[in-house]
Enzyme design. Structure first.
Site, PDB file in Angstrom:
ATOM      1  N   LYS A  13      -5.970  36.469  17.858  1.00  0.00           N
ATOM      2  CA  LYS A  13      -5.213  37.545  18.605  1.00  0.00           C
ATOM      3  C   LYS A  13      -4.026  37.798  17.884  1.00  0.00           C
ATOM      4  CE  LYS A  13      -3.996  35.606  22.348  1.00  0.00           C
ATOM      5  NZ  LYS A  13      -4.563  33.995  22.407  1.00  0.00           N
ATOM      6  N   ARG A 170      -4.449  22.389  26.204  1.00  0.00           N
ATOM      7  CA  ARG A 170      -4.206  23.856  26.103  1.00  0.00           C
ATOM      8  C   ARG A 170      -5.614  24.649  26.566  1.00  0.00           C
ATOM      9  NH1 ARG A 170      -2.466  24.998  20.456  1.00  0.00           N
ATOM     10  NH2 ARG A 170      -1.911  26.955  20.995  1.00  0.00           N
TER      11      ARG A 170
HETATM   12  P1  AMP Z   1       1.129  30.536  21.816  1.00  0.00           P
HETATM   13  O1  AMP Z   1       1.866  30.802  20.799  1.00  0.00           O
HETATM   14  O2  AMP Z   1       0.745  31.927  22.706  1.00  0.00           O
HETATM   15  O3  AMP Z   1      -0.139  29.622  22.008  1.00  0.00           O
HETATM   16  O4  AMP Z   1       1.991  29.776  23.027  1.00  0.00           O
HETATM   17  C1  AMP Z   1       2.496  28.554  22.619  1.00  0.00           C
HETATM   18  C2  AMP Z   1       2.624  27.905  23.987  1.00  0.00           C
HETATM   19  O5  AMP Z   1       4.080  28.731  24.782  1.00  0.00           O
HETATM   20  C3  AMP Z   1       1.986  27.905  25.014  1.00  0.00           C
HETATM   21  O6  AMP Z   1       1.268  26.717  25.099  1.00  0.00           O
HETATM   22  C4  AMP Z   1       2.855  27.642  26.376  1.00  0.00           C
HETATM   23  O7  AMP Z   1       3.482  26.387  26.648  1.00  0.00           O
HETATM   24  C5  AMP Z   1       4.028  28.695  26.223  1.00  0.00           C
HETATM   25  N1  AMP Z   1       3.836  30.246  26.315  1.00  0.00           N
HETATM   26  C6  AMP Z   1       3.634  31.133  25.659  1.00  0.00           C
HETATM   27  N2  AMP Z   1       3.308  32.140  26.099  1.00  0.00           N
HETATM   28  C7  AMP Z   1       3.359  31.813  27.607  1.00  0.00           C
HETATM   29  C8  AMP Z   1       3.392  32.630  28.910  1.00  0.00           C
HETATM   30  N3  AMP Z   1       3.085  33.822  28.815  1.00  0.00           N
HETATM   31  N4  AMP Z   1       3.335  32.041  30.008  1.00  0.00           N
HETATM   32  C9  AMP Z   1       3.910  30.836  29.988  1.00  0.00           C
HETATM   33  N5  AMP Z   1       3.937  29.806  28.925  1.00  0.00           N
HETATM   34  C10 AMP Z   1       3.567  30.417  27.512  1.00  0.00           C
END
Ligand code: AMP
Length: 217
Positions: A13, A170
Protein backbone atom coordinates in the site's frame (compact mmCIF):
# COMPACT_ATOMS: atom_id res chain seq x y z
CA UNK A 1 -10.02 11.87 -4.96
CA UNK A 2 -10.50 10.55 -1.43
CA UNK A 3 -9.13 7.03 -1.10
CA UNK A 4 -8.47 4.49 1.62
CA UNK A 5 -5.80 1.84 0.99
CA UNK A 6 -6.56 -1.33 2.94
CA UNK A 7 -4.39 -4.40 3.36
CA UNK A 8 -2.02 -6.22 5.67
CA UNK A 9 1.32 -4.65 6.56
CA UNK A 10 3.67 -5.38 3.67
CA UNK A 11 0.92 -5.60 1.06
CA UNK A 12 2.51 -2.73 -0.88
CA UNK A 13 0.00 0.00 0.00
CA UNK A 14 2.70 2.44 1.06
CA UNK A 15 4.76 2.04 -2.11
CA UNK A 16 1.76 2.64 -4.36
CA UNK A 17 0.39 5.47 -2.21
CA UNK A 18 3.69 7.37 -2.41
CA UNK A 19 3.69 6.93 -6.19
CA UNK A 20 0.06 8.10 -6.51
CA UNK A 21 0.84 11.15 -4.44
CA UNK A 22 3.37 12.21 -7.08
CA UNK A 23 1.04 11.27 -9.92
CA UNK A 24 -2.08 13.14 -8.72
CA UNK A 25 -0.62 15.78 -6.42
CA UNK A 26 -2.72 14.77 -3.43
CA UNK A 27 -1.14 13.87 -0.08
CA UNK A 28 -0.44 10.31 0.97
CA UNK A 29 -1.16 10.17 4.68
CA UNK A 30 0.42 7.30 6.58
CA UNK A 31 -0.37 7.17 10.30
CA UNK A 32 2.64 4.83 10.70
CA UNK A 33 4.97 7.50 9.21
CA UNK A 34 3.43 10.23 11.40
CA UNK A 35 3.90 8.08 14.50
CA UNK A 36 7.50 7.11 13.61
CA UNK A 37 8.35 10.79 13.13
CA UNK A 38 6.81 11.59 16.53
CA UNK A 39 8.91 8.81 18.11
CA UNK A 40 12.12 10.14 16.50
CA UNK A 41 11.32 13.68 17.62
CA UNK A 42 10.46 12.50 21.14
CA UNK A 43 7.09 14.32 21.26
CA UNK A 44 4.35 13.42 23.77
CA UNK A 45 2.60 11.37 21.07
CA UNK A 46 5.87 9.63 20.24
CA UNK A 47 6.49 8.72 23.87
CA UNK A 48 3.02 7.17 24.13
CA UNK A 49 3.33 5.27 20.83
CA UNK A 50 6.92 3.99 20.97
CA UNK A 51 6.62 0.78 23.00
CA UNK A 52 3.21 -0.07 21.52
CA UNK A 53 4.61 0.13 18.00
CA UNK A 54 7.65 -1.99 18.86
CA UNK A 55 5.35 -4.74 20.15
CA UNK A 56 3.26 -4.74 16.96
CA UNK A 57 0.04 -3.73 18.77
CA UNK A 58 -2.17 -0.83 17.75
CA UNK A 59 -1.99 2.67 19.21
CA UNK A 60 -5.31 3.66 20.84
CA UNK A 61 -8.20 4.71 18.61
CA UNK A 62 -8.55 7.89 20.64
CA UNK A 63 -4.99 9.09 19.89
CA UNK A 64 -5.14 8.12 16.23
CA UNK A 65 -8.55 9.70 15.62
CA UNK A 66 -7.44 13.00 17.22
CA UNK A 67 -4.27 12.95 15.10
CA UNK A 68 -6.22 12.32 11.88
CA UNK A 69 -8.89 14.91 12.62
CA UNK A 70 -6.13 17.48 12.80
CA UNK A 71 -4.31 16.18 9.69
CA UNK A 72 -7.40 15.98 7.46
CA UNK A 73 -8.27 19.57 8.37
CA UNK A 74 -5.06 20.87 6.81
CA UNK A 75 -5.32 22.80 3.52
CA UNK A 76 -3.37 20.26 1.43
CA UNK A 77 -6.25 17.78 1.96
CA UNK A 78 -8.83 20.02 0.28
CA UNK A 79 -8.39 18.36 -3.13
CA UNK A 80 -8.28 14.84 -1.76
CA UNK A 81 -5.97 12.36 -0.02
CA UNK A 82 -4.81 8.76 0.09
CA UNK A 83 -5.05 7.16 3.51
CA UNK A 84 -2.42 4.49 4.10
CA UNK A 85 -2.69 2.55 7.38
CA UNK A 86 -5.81 4.38 8.58
CA UNK A 87 -8.50 3.38 9.42
CA UNK A 88 -7.24 0.23 11.13
CA UNK A 89 -10.27 -0.59 13.27
CA UNK A 90 -14.02 -0.36 12.72
CA UNK A 91 -14.15 2.43 15.34
CA UNK A 92 -11.60 4.40 13.31
CA UNK A 93 -13.63 3.79 10.12
CA UNK A 94 -16.80 5.07 11.75
CA UNK A 95 -15.03 8.13 13.16
CA UNK A 96 -13.52 8.85 9.76
CA UNK A 97 -16.98 8.81 8.14
CA UNK A 98 -18.29 11.12 10.86
CA UNK A 99 -15.40 13.58 10.59
CA UNK A 100 -15.60 13.79 6.79
CA UNK A 101 -19.40 14.03 6.56
CA UNK A 102 -21.34 13.25 3.37
CA UNK A 103 -19.83 16.09 1.31
CA UNK A 104 -16.25 14.81 1.70
CA UNK A 105 -17.00 11.09 2.11
CA UNK A 106 -14.45 8.44 1.15
CA UNK A 107 -15.05 7.49 -2.49
CA UNK A 108 -13.27 4.14 -2.65
CA UNK A 109 -11.42 1.69 -0.45
CA UNK A 110 -8.85 -0.34 -2.33
CA UNK A 111 -7.87 -3.65 -0.78
CA UNK A 112 -4.36 -4.94 -1.54
CA UNK A 113 -4.72 -8.72 -1.62
CA UNK A 114 -1.54 -10.70 -0.81
CA UNK A 115 -1.11 -14.18 0.73
CA UNK A 116 0.20 -14.48 4.27
CA UNK A 117 3.34 -16.39 3.20
CA UNK A 118 4.25 -13.57 0.82
CA UNK A 119 3.60 -10.92 3.49
CA UNK A 120 5.99 -12.65 5.90
CA UNK A 121 8.64 -12.96 3.18
CA UNK A 122 8.29 -9.29 2.20
CA UNK A 123 8.28 -7.84 5.70
CA UNK A 124 11.22 -9.78 7.06
CA UNK A 125 13.33 -8.84 4.01
CA UNK A 126 12.22 -5.18 4.08
CA UNK A 127 14.75 -2.49 4.91
CA UNK A 128 13.93 1.19 5.40
CA UNK A 129 15.85 4.44 5.27
CA UNK A 130 15.72 5.89 8.77
CA UNK A 131 15.88 9.40 7.30
CA UNK A 132 13.55 9.60 4.27
CA UNK A 133 11.51 6.41 4.70
CA UNK A 134 12.46 4.93 1.31
CA UNK A 135 11.72 1.23 1.26
CA UNK A 136 14.19 -1.42 0.03
CA UNK A 137 14.01 -5.19 -0.05
CA UNK A 138 17.12 -7.32 0.36
CA UNK A 139 15.69 -9.92 -2.06
CA UNK A 140 14.16 -7.82 -4.82
CA UNK A 141 15.40 -4.23 -4.44
CA UNK A 142 18.57 -4.24 -2.32
CA UNK A 143 19.94 -1.03 -0.80
CA UNK A 144 23.41 0.22 -1.89
CA UNK A 145 26.28 -1.91 -0.55
CA UNK A 146 27.57 1.15 1.33
CA UNK A 147 24.58 0.90 3.68
CA UNK A 148 23.60 4.50 2.87
CA UNK A 149 20.25 5.36 1.23
CA UNK A 150 20.45 5.91 -2.55
CA UNK A 151 18.00 8.85 -2.28
CA UNK A 152 19.21 10.83 0.73
CA UNK A 153 22.34 9.15 2.15
CA UNK A 154 20.52 8.24 5.40
CA UNK A 155 21.15 5.01 7.30
CA UNK A 156 19.37 1.88 6.08
CA UNK A 157 17.80 -0.05 8.95
CA UNK A 158 15.47 -2.94 9.62
CA UNK A 159 12.42 -1.54 11.42
CA UNK A 160 12.14 -3.12 14.87
CA UNK A 161 8.61 -4.23 14.04
CA UNK A 162 9.80 -6.01 10.86
CA UNK A 163 11.55 -8.77 12.83
CA UNK A 164 9.95 -12.20 12.28
CA UNK A 165 8.46 -12.43 15.77
CA UNK A 166 6.80 -9.01 15.63
CA UNK A 167 5.61 -9.56 12.07
CA UNK A 168 3.60 -12.59 13.23
CA UNK A 169 1.91 -10.62 16.00
CA UNK A 170 1.22 -7.70 13.62
CA UNK A 171 -0.51 -10.12 11.26
CA UNK A 172 -2.63 -11.47 14.11
CA UNK A 173 -3.62 -7.92 15.09
CA UNK A 174 -4.38 -7.22 11.44
CA UNK A 175 -6.71 -10.23 11.12
CA UNK A 176 -8.55 -9.42 14.34
CA UNK A 177 -8.86 -5.65 14.14
CA UNK A 178 -8.31 -4.44 10.59
CA UNK A 179 -9.54 -7.19 8.25
CA UNK A 180 -13.21 -6.50 9.24
CA UNK A 181 -12.90 -3.13 7.49
CA UNK A 182 -13.17 -4.98 4.17
CA UNK A 183 -16.76 -5.82 4.96
CA UNK A 184 -17.33 -2.32 6.35
CA UNK A 185 -16.48 -0.79 2.94
CA UNK A 186 -18.11 -3.62 1.00
CA UNK A 187 -21.41 -2.77 2.70
CA UNK A 188 -20.89 0.86 1.67
CA UNK A 189 -20.31 -0.36 -1.94
CA UNK A 190 -16.88 1.23 -1.95
CA UNK A 191 -14.60 -1.81 -1.88
CA UNK A 192 -12.26 -2.70 -4.77
CA UNK A 193 -9.80 -5.59 -4.74
CA UNK A 194 -6.33 -5.27 -6.24
CA UNK A 195 -4.21 -8.35 -6.96
CA UNK A 196 -1.21 -7.03 -5.07
CA UNK A 197 0.99 -10.14 -5.10
CA UNK A 198 2.18 -9.31 -8.61
CA UNK A 199 5.39 -7.35 -9.31
CA UNK A 200 5.16 -3.71 -8.24
CA UNK A 201 4.85 -2.35 -11.83
CA UNK A 202 1.93 -4.69 -12.57
CA UNK A 203 0.16 -3.65 -9.37
CA UNK A 204 0.73 -0.01 -10.34
CA UNK A 205 -0.76 -0.59 -13.80
CA UNK A 206 -3.83 -2.33 -12.34
CA UNK A 207 -4.24 0.45 -9.81
CA UNK A 208 -4.05 3.08 -12.53
CA UNK A 209 -6.65 1.26 -14.63
CA UNK A 210 -8.89 0.88 -11.60
CA UNK A 211 -8.67 4.58 -10.76
CA UNK A 212 -9.27 5.60 -14.37
CA UNK A 213 -12.42 3.45 -14.31
CA UNK A 214 -13.56 5.06 -11.07
CA UNK A 215 -13.05 8.56 -12.42
CA UNK A 216 -15.02 7.71 -15.55
CA UNK A 217 -18.07 6.67 -13.49
P1 AMP B 1 2.56 0.93 9.65
O1 AMP B 1 3.74 1.73 9.25
O2 AMP B 1 1.27 1.39 8.98
O3 AMP B 1 2.76 -0.56 9.51
O4 AMP B 1 2.33 1.21 11.22
C1 AMP B 1 3.33 0.87 12.17
C2 AMP B 1 2.69 0.81 13.56
O5 AMP B 1 2.13 2.08 13.91
C3 AMP B 1 1.53 -0.17 13.71
O6 AMP B 1 1.98 -1.49 13.95
C4 AMP B 1 0.80 0.43 14.92
O7 AMP B 1 1.47 0.16 16.13
C5 AMP B 1 0.91 1.92 14.66
N1 AMP B 1 -0.21 2.43 13.82
C6 AMP B 1 -0.12 2.94 12.57
N2 AMP B 1 -1.33 3.31 12.11
C7 AMP B 1 -2.21 3.03 13.12
C8 AMP B 1 -3.63 3.16 13.26
N3 AMP B 1 -4.38 3.65 12.27
N4 AMP B 1 -4.18 2.75 14.43
C9 AMP B 1 -3.44 2.25 15.43
N5 AMP B 1 -2.10 2.09 15.37
C10 AMP B 1 -1.48 2.47 14.21
Amino acid sequence: MRLVFLGAPGSGKGTQAVWLQGRFGIPQISTGDILRKAVTEGTELGKKADSIMKSGALVSDELIIALMRERLGQPDCARGFILDGFPRTIAQGESLDAMLGPARAIQSAIFFEVSEAEIIRRLTSRRTCAQCGRIYNILSDPPPASGACGSCGGAIIQRKDDSEETVLSRLKVYEEKTAPLKEFYYKQKKLYILRAEQPVERVRAELEALLAGLQAV
